[in-house]
Design an enzyme around this catalytic site. Structure first.
Site, PDB file in Angstrom:
ATOM      1  N   PRO A 283       0.819  -1.219   0.000  1.00 23.08           N
ATOM      2  CA  PRO A 283       0.000   0.000   0.000  1.00 23.08           C
ATOM      3  C   PRO A 283       0.853   1.270   0.000  1.00 23.08           C
ATOM      4  O   PRO A 283       1.730   1.426   0.833  1.00 23.08           O
ATOM      5  CB  PRO A 283      -0.805  -0.113   1.302  1.00 23.08           C
ATOM      6  CG  PRO A 283      -0.772  -1.557   1.660  1.00 23.08           C
ATOM      7  CD  PRO A 283       0.534  -2.071   1.149  1.00 23.08           C
ATOM      8  N   GLU A 284       0.606   2.131  -0.966  1.00 22.30           N
ATOM      9  CA  GLU A 284       1.280   3.426  -1.031  1.00 22.30           C
ATOM     10  C   GLU A 284       0.251   4.522  -0.763  1.00 22.30           C
ATOM     11  O   GLU A 284      -0.901   4.225  -0.451  1.00 22.30           O
ATOM     12  CB  GLU A 284       1.941   3.606  -2.407  1.00 22.30           C
ATOM     13  CG  GLU A 284       3.106   2.648  -2.627  1.00 22.30           C
ATOM     14  CD  GLU A 284       4.001   3.068  -3.795  1.00 22.30           C
ATOM     15  OE1 GLU A 284       4.007   4.257  -4.144  1.00 22.30           O
ATOM     16  OE2 GLU A 284       4.688   2.191  -4.339  1.00 22.30           O
TER      17      GLU A 284
ATOM     18  N   ARG B  45       0.448 -10.523   5.305  1.00 15.10           N
ATOM     19  CA  ARG B  45       1.881 -10.710   5.551  1.00 15.10           C
ATOM     20  C   ARG B  45       2.342 -10.269   6.935  1.00 15.10           C
ATOM     21  O   ARG B  45       3.498 -10.461   7.294  1.00 15.10           O
ATOM     22  CB  ARG B  45       2.709  -9.965   4.490  1.00 15.10           C
ATOM     23  CG  ARG B  45       2.512 -10.457   3.069  1.00 15.10           C
ATOM     24  CD  ARG B  45       3.389 -11.669   2.758  1.00 15.10           C
ATOM     25  NE  ARG B  45       4.807 -11.405   2.985  1.00 15.10           N
ATOM     26  CZ  ARG B  45       5.629 -10.870   2.102  1.00 15.10           C
ATOM     27  NH1 ARG B  45       5.188 -10.501   0.924  1.00 15.10           N
ATOM     28  NH2 ARG B  45       6.898 -10.695   2.395  1.00 15.10           N
TER      29      ARG B  45
END
Ligand code: ZN
Length: 263
Positions: free
Chosen positions: A2-3, A112
């Site tokens: 995610p950016e 993750r």
């Protein structure tokens, strides 16, 4: 990973679904995501309150609960949010589950497990402690230019340095440089002032368009690098094969003829 556009999309999703409802319980399913707070304390301090507003800074999302308490969310590599009815089952990758009095739930999901959930009193103090720079979408052109005047190194390394500019990650740094037609390894000292101004415009434009597309890769314009980046990908401008190199420890994708290196 995610950016900024992803995190802004999560913010808007949370604002549209989860504000102004009483929190009836907080269920921590994987305590490793908690930073500086125990599962019991998180539940105790949020129960009975409601989320009132939110603020994004770079890739961090802060959600204000009434009583001046901030929930801090960082999405790591695979984090996301999901809002659903009580009857529906939470996904296995759910790490923290907020239940509301209206019968809906908000899940902080993270496959993750690099995400972070914490509580804060003061956002500005947190940003200072982390040494985070101003958010790229809150910066003025002169602030942006100042950073490029004061620092040395490859242009992509500067764009990725969260202590200077918060919010640009690997994928969008490549996209911004492609738009501004600057080779990612170009030394900042070789960039003329008008090129830095062009870079600033490209950064704002790319990030805003990506937010409009809800950070959905399938909705990015075909004229962008994003749909083509990777082995065998062709430049959408000139049709030549894209190249990659490691710059600042990350893989950069670019087009050599379109992105000239001035030094
Ligand atoms: Zn090209």
């Amino acid at each position: 990973m995610p950016e900024l556009p992803d995190v802004e999309t999560f913010k808007r999703y949370l604002d549209a679904t989860s504000l102004h409802q009483r929190i009836s319980s907080v269920d921590v399913r994987s305590a490793y995501v908690l930073k500086g707070v125990s599962a019991r304390e998180l539940a105790r301090r949020l129960k009975g309150r409601s989320f009132e507003s939110s603020r994004r800074h770079g890739k961090h999302l802060f959600v204000r609960a009434d009583g001046d308490l901030w929930l801090r969310l960082h999405f790591g590599m695979t984090g996301s949010l999901q809002y659903f009815k009580r009857e529906e089952r939470a996904a296995r990758r759910t790490r923290v589950l907020f239940a509301f009095a209206n019968g809906h739930r908000l899940a902080f999901e993270d496959q993750r497990k690099f995400g972070e959930v914490g509580l804060l009193k003061d956002i500005d103090e947190f940003l200072k402690k982390r040494g985070l720079g101003p958010d790229v979408l809150d910066m003025s052109r002169s602030q942006f230019k100042e950073i490029f005047r004061k620092h040395r190194g490859a242009v992509k390394t500067i764009l990725l340095n969260q202590k200077l500019i918060a919010g640009i990650g690997n994928i969008y740094a490549d996209e911004i440089l492609f738009r501004a037609r600057i080779h990612p390894a170009t030394q900042v000292s070789a960039l003329e002032e008008e090129i830095v101004a062009k870079l600033f415009r490209a950064a704002r434009d790319i990030l805003k368009k990506a937010i409009e597309a809800k950070a959905d890769m399938d909705r990015m314009p075909k004229s962008w690098l994003l749909p083509h980046r990777g082995r065998g990908g062709k430049c959408p401008r000139c049709g030549r094969e894209l190249k990659s190199a490691t710059i600042g420890g990350r893989t950069a994708w670019f087009c050599t003829p379109c992105q000239r290196r001035t030094s």
